[in-house]
Design a protein around this motif. Structure first.
Motif, mmCIF file in Angstrom:
data_model
loop_
_atom_site.group_PDB
_atom_site.id
_atom_site.type_symbol
_atom_site.label_atom_id
_atom_site.label_comp_id
_atom_site.label_asym_id
_atom_site.label_seq_id
_atom_site.Cartn_x
_atom_site.Cartn_y
_atom_site.Cartn_z
ATOM 1 N N ALA A 94 0.839 -1.358 0.063
ATOM 2 C CA ALA A 94 -0.083 0.223 0.351
ATOM 3 C C ALA A 94 0.377 1.437 -0.183
ATOM 4 C CB ALA A 94 -0.957 -0.137 1.518
ATOM 5 N N THR A 95 0.617 1.958 -0.533
ATOM 6 C CA THR A 95 1.277 2.891 -0.427
ATOM 7 C C THR A 95 0.050 4.673 0.772
ATOM 8 O OG1 THR A 95 1.514 3.583 -2.467
ATOM 9 C CG2 THR A 95 1.918 6.065 -1.892
ATOM 10 N N TYR A 115 4.706 -0.275 4.097
ATOM 11 C CA TYR A 115 4.320 1.055 3.352
ATOM 12 C C TYR A 115 5.419 1.510 1.865
ATOM 13 C CZ TYR A 115 1.005 -0.150 6.633
ATOM 14 O OH TYR A 115 -0.089 -0.625 8.224
ATOM 15 N N GLU A 116 4.515 1.570 1.334
ATOM 16 C CA GLU A 116 5.506 2.993 -0.078
ATOM 17 C C GLU A 116 4.935 4.058 0.646
ATOM 18 O OE1 GLU A 116 6.920 4.149 -2.925
ATOM 19 O OE2 GLU A 116 7.402 2.104 -2.564
ATOM 20 N N THR A 117 5.758 5.176 0.934
ATOM 21 C CA THR A 117 5.523 6.353 2.148
ATOM 22 C C THR A 117 6.049 7.554 0.982
ATOM 23 O OG1 THR A 117 5.914 4.710 3.962
ATOM 24 C CG2 THR A 117 6.074 7.453 3.983
ATOM 25 N N GLU A 118 5.132 7.593 0.825
ATOM 26 C CA GLU A 118 5.794 9.514 0.534
ATOM 27 C C GLU A 118 5.270 10.791 1.387
ATOM 28 O OE1 GLU A 118 3.694 10.217 -3.560
ATOM 29 O OE2 GLU A 118 3.654 7.599 -4.070
ATOM 30 N N ASP A 148 -3.652 11.258 -5.816
ATOM 31 C CA ASP A 148 -3.567 11.066 -6.906
ATOM 32 C C ASP A 148 -4.475 9.295 -6.746
ATOM 33 O OD1 ASP A 148 -1.863 8.482 -7.030
ATOM 34 O OD2 ASP A 148 -0.568 9.952 -8.450
ATOM 35 N N ASP A 149 -4.787 8.496 -7.665
ATOM 36 C CA ASP A 149 -5.298 6.791 -7.060
ATOM 37 C C ASP A 149 -4.371 5.939 -6.768
ATOM 38 O OD1 ASP A 149 -4.508 6.484 -9.866
ATOM 39 O OD2 ASP A 149 -6.032 5.856 -10.680
ATOM 40 N N ASP A 150 -3.215 6.799 -6.711
ATOM 41 C CA ASP A 150 -1.837 5.169 -6.571
ATOM 42 C C ASP A 150 -2.301 5.570 -4.783
ATOM 43 O OD1 ASP A 150 -1.071 4.858 -8.878
ATOM 44 O OD2 ASP A 150 0.225 6.349 -9.198
ATOM 45 N N ILE A 151 -2.384 6.500 -4.559
ATOM 46 C CA ILE A 151 -2.514 6.628 -2.655
ATOM 47 C C ILE A 151 -3.275 6.436 -2.215
ATOM 48 C CG2 ILE A 151 -2.480 8.348 -0.883
ATOM 49 C CD1 ILE A 151 -0.269 8.974 -2.570
ATOM 50 N N ASP A 152 -3.430 5.544 -1.608
ATOM 51 C CA ASP A 152 -4.218 4.235 -0.661
ATOM 52 C C ASP A 152 -5.422 4.919 0.596
ATOM 53 O OD1 ASP A 152 -4.183 1.853 -2.109
ATOM 54 O OD2 ASP A 152 -2.512 1.683 -1.540
#
Length: 187
Positions: free
Chosen positions: A4-5, A27-30, A43-47
């Motif tokens: 998950a992001t 998680y994938e973290t930004e 955007d729709d890549d963020i969970d």
């Protein structure tokens, strides 16, 4: 854990970086260091978004409203030093944690939101499949239904989704207990 992001949004760079560091192995973290930057990244890549409420450029409340307006299915956890008041009743967030939040509570809250998101998706797919089944069963003869490979696949899909939802409901019973155990107030 899941693939998950998570987007961490806080105008205090140290705070955002600490939360991102705590989560990077899970998680994938930004990170976004303010509301404006967050809106550019969403955007729709963020969970899941971990969202500070009080930020100088664009408030977390406004970022939350924009996320909901975009209808991306993103789960939002407010993580803030702002004590909750009755104004939160109408806010469309998914969870609200008061700073400071330890890693275990943070991960547990994210996992709950990911589980809820998976359940919502399964329910939508299940309702879609069962509505098609009901329509075709009302319109077609029993023999044509029995002879249709597509109908058999649709029936199997509906059964698989129902089984997955039963498993998810069992998972939610565990999650409900875990939800109550998360420290939502500083300890």
């Amino acid at each position: 854990m899941t693939e998950a992001t998570v987007l961490v949004v806080d105008d205090e760079t140290e705070v955002a970086d600490v939360y991102a560091l705590r989560l990077r192995n899970e998680y994938e973290t930004e990170t976004a260091y303010g509301g404006g930057e967050a809106l550019e990244m969403i955007d729709d890549d963020i969970d899941v978004v971990l969202l500070d409420r009080r930020m100088p450029d664009i408030s977390g409340d406004d970022v939350l409203d924009e996320i909901r307006d975009r209808d991306l299915g993103i789960r939002v956890i407010m993580i803030t030093a702002v004590d909750p008041d009755f104004d939160i009743i109408d806010m469309p967030f998914d969870d609200y944690l008061c700073k400071p939040v330890d890693k275990d509570d943070l991960v547990a809250a994210i996992e709950q939101q990911l589980a809820a998101r998976r359940y919502d998706q399964r329910l939508t797919e299940y309702l879609e499949a069962t509505s098609k089944l009901a329509l075709l069963e009302a319109e077609k003869t029993p023999q044509s239904i029995e002879d249709s490979d597509e109908m058999g696949q649709l029936q199997q899909r509906a059964e698989r989704l129902r089984d997955e939802m039963d498993e998810a409901l069992a998972e939610f019973e565990d999650i409900e207990t875990a939800f109550e155990e998360i420290g939502r107030r500083p300890g």
